[in-house]
Design an enzyme around this catalytic site. Structure first.
Site: not given
Length: 387
Positions: A130, A135, A164, A248, A344, A347, A370
């Site tokens: 789609y 730009p 795209i 979408g 949670l 590290g 979207e």
């Protein structure tokens, strides 16, 4: 236990919807989840797995049966995307984009353009993209510059599209082009093929997440596209593009829900196993409160998204507002849930040995694409004050 209670139909999934959900979950467990970490780390585009999804009808979820699709509603599509995103949001989102392109051709294309493209899109022998963003025009999509000038039986297309999904890999590009005046009324939709002379692709973008699918710029240099490849009439492209985005947005919200559910499940499992100060982390009240908030917010976002999906299927007058609301809430909630799941894990959540950091990266873009979540607020706010 919950199955013995008779929930009213409007607040529960039907038996058929549960079967579809279970089918997608089994496919995900077998074909996506075991491989997703490798696809991410090595930037592998899993074309074979994506094509296998087409065997279940997942390449043409809301394409009509006459065109070879399975003609389901937007809620069923959301259930499928949510289930697949439990294994890999990037791959699930890619399949969503293909579905959007296929649906636009089926819903608005002439019989000629349907016959030309849908048989191979339904089987995923060809993949669809789609192409709206450029730009210089992201949120202001109606300002697009890519031009299509009529020359006999062809349009000559010049311009470029940015960000795209599937660019360079996919064979079919449903592309918004300017055939007339400035603004939305001068935009039309054309199907452009990868192999047409003058179509080229930029380098694969180096992205934070979504590593299992390619993202490139597409450039059109005097590409001659048959007039019969028009989807809808001239000047209808922007309206068609926006209708595609309603679905979408639901699907990308569903991808956030699926990814966040996976991370919540991982966090529950981890905190029950991990001990600190002689006690399982899950036994600390703070941990339980955090998990409770994550689960509650996820269910609230899911309920709104399912309702919005039902509205889009029913073509309700407020469908676009609800799709925007659901996309905004589901994607923000998804990122927030994953972030807390990472916390949670301590590290370890930051390490690639655990899946959390991949979901944290993959879900981050959902509040941008979207339509950014700021644009979602604009859509909702404008609709509210029009009433």
């Amino acid at each position: 236990m919950e199955n013995q209670f008779d929930l009213t139909p409007q607040f529960d999934l039907t038996d058929d919807q549960r079967e579809i959900q279970e089918l997608a979950r089994r496919f995900t467990a077998d074909r996506i989840t075991p491989h997703a970490a490798e696809w991410d780390e090595k930037h592998i585009f899993p074309r074979d797995t994506i094509k296998a999804a087409a065997e279940l009808g997942f390449a043409a979820i809301y394409v009509s049966e006459e065109s070879g699709g399975i003609a389901l509603g937007r809620l069923e599509a959301a259930l499928i995307m949510e289930a697949m995103a439990y294994g890999c949001p990037s791959t699930s989102a890619f399949i969503s984009i293909h579905n959007m392109a296929s649906w636009m051709i089926d819903r608005f294309g002439s019989q000629t353009v349907k016959d030309k493209y849908l048989p191979s899109l339904v089987t995923m022998d060809r993949l669809g993209s789609y192409c709206l963003t450029e730009p210089g025009s992201g949120s202001d999509a109606a300002a697009l510059k890519t031009k299509a000038v009529r020359d006999g039986d062809h349009y000559v297309v010049t311009g470029s599209k940015q960000f795209i999904s599937g660019a360079g890999e996919n064979e079919v590009y449903v592309t918004m082009v300017r055939t007339g005046e400035e603004g939305p009324k001068g935009i039309s939709a054309l199907v452009i093929e990868k192999d047409m002379a003058g179509v080229s692709f930029g380098a694969n973008e180096r992205k934070l997440g979504w590593h299992s699918q390619p993202t490139r710029q597409v450039t059109f240099d005097n590409v001659r596209v048959p007039v019969e490849n028009l989807v809808g009439a001239e000047g209808e492209g922007f309206r068609i593009a926006m209708m595609g985005l309603d679905g979408g947005r639901l699907n990308i919200g569903a991808c956030s829900l699926g990814g966040a559910q996976r991370c919540l499940d991982e966090a529950i499992r981890y905190t029950k196993d991990r001990k600190q100060f002689g006690t399982a982390i899950a036994d600390f009240q703070n941990t339980q409160f955090t998990l409770a908030d994550m689960a509650t917010e996820l269910e609230a976002a899911r309920a709104l998204l399912y309702m919005a999906a039902a509205k889009v299927t029913a073509n309700a007058p407020d469908k676009t507002r609800f799709a925007a609301m659901a996309k905004r809430l589901a994607t923000d909630t998804g990122s927030s849930v994953v972030d807390r799941a990472l916390q949670l894990h301590g590290g370890y959540g930051y390490l690639m040995d655990y899946p959390i950091e991949r979901f944290w990266r993959d879900l981050r873009v959902h509040s941008i694409l979207e339509g950014t979540n700021q644009v979602m607020r604009m859509i909702v706010g404008r609709d509210l004050i029009r009433q």
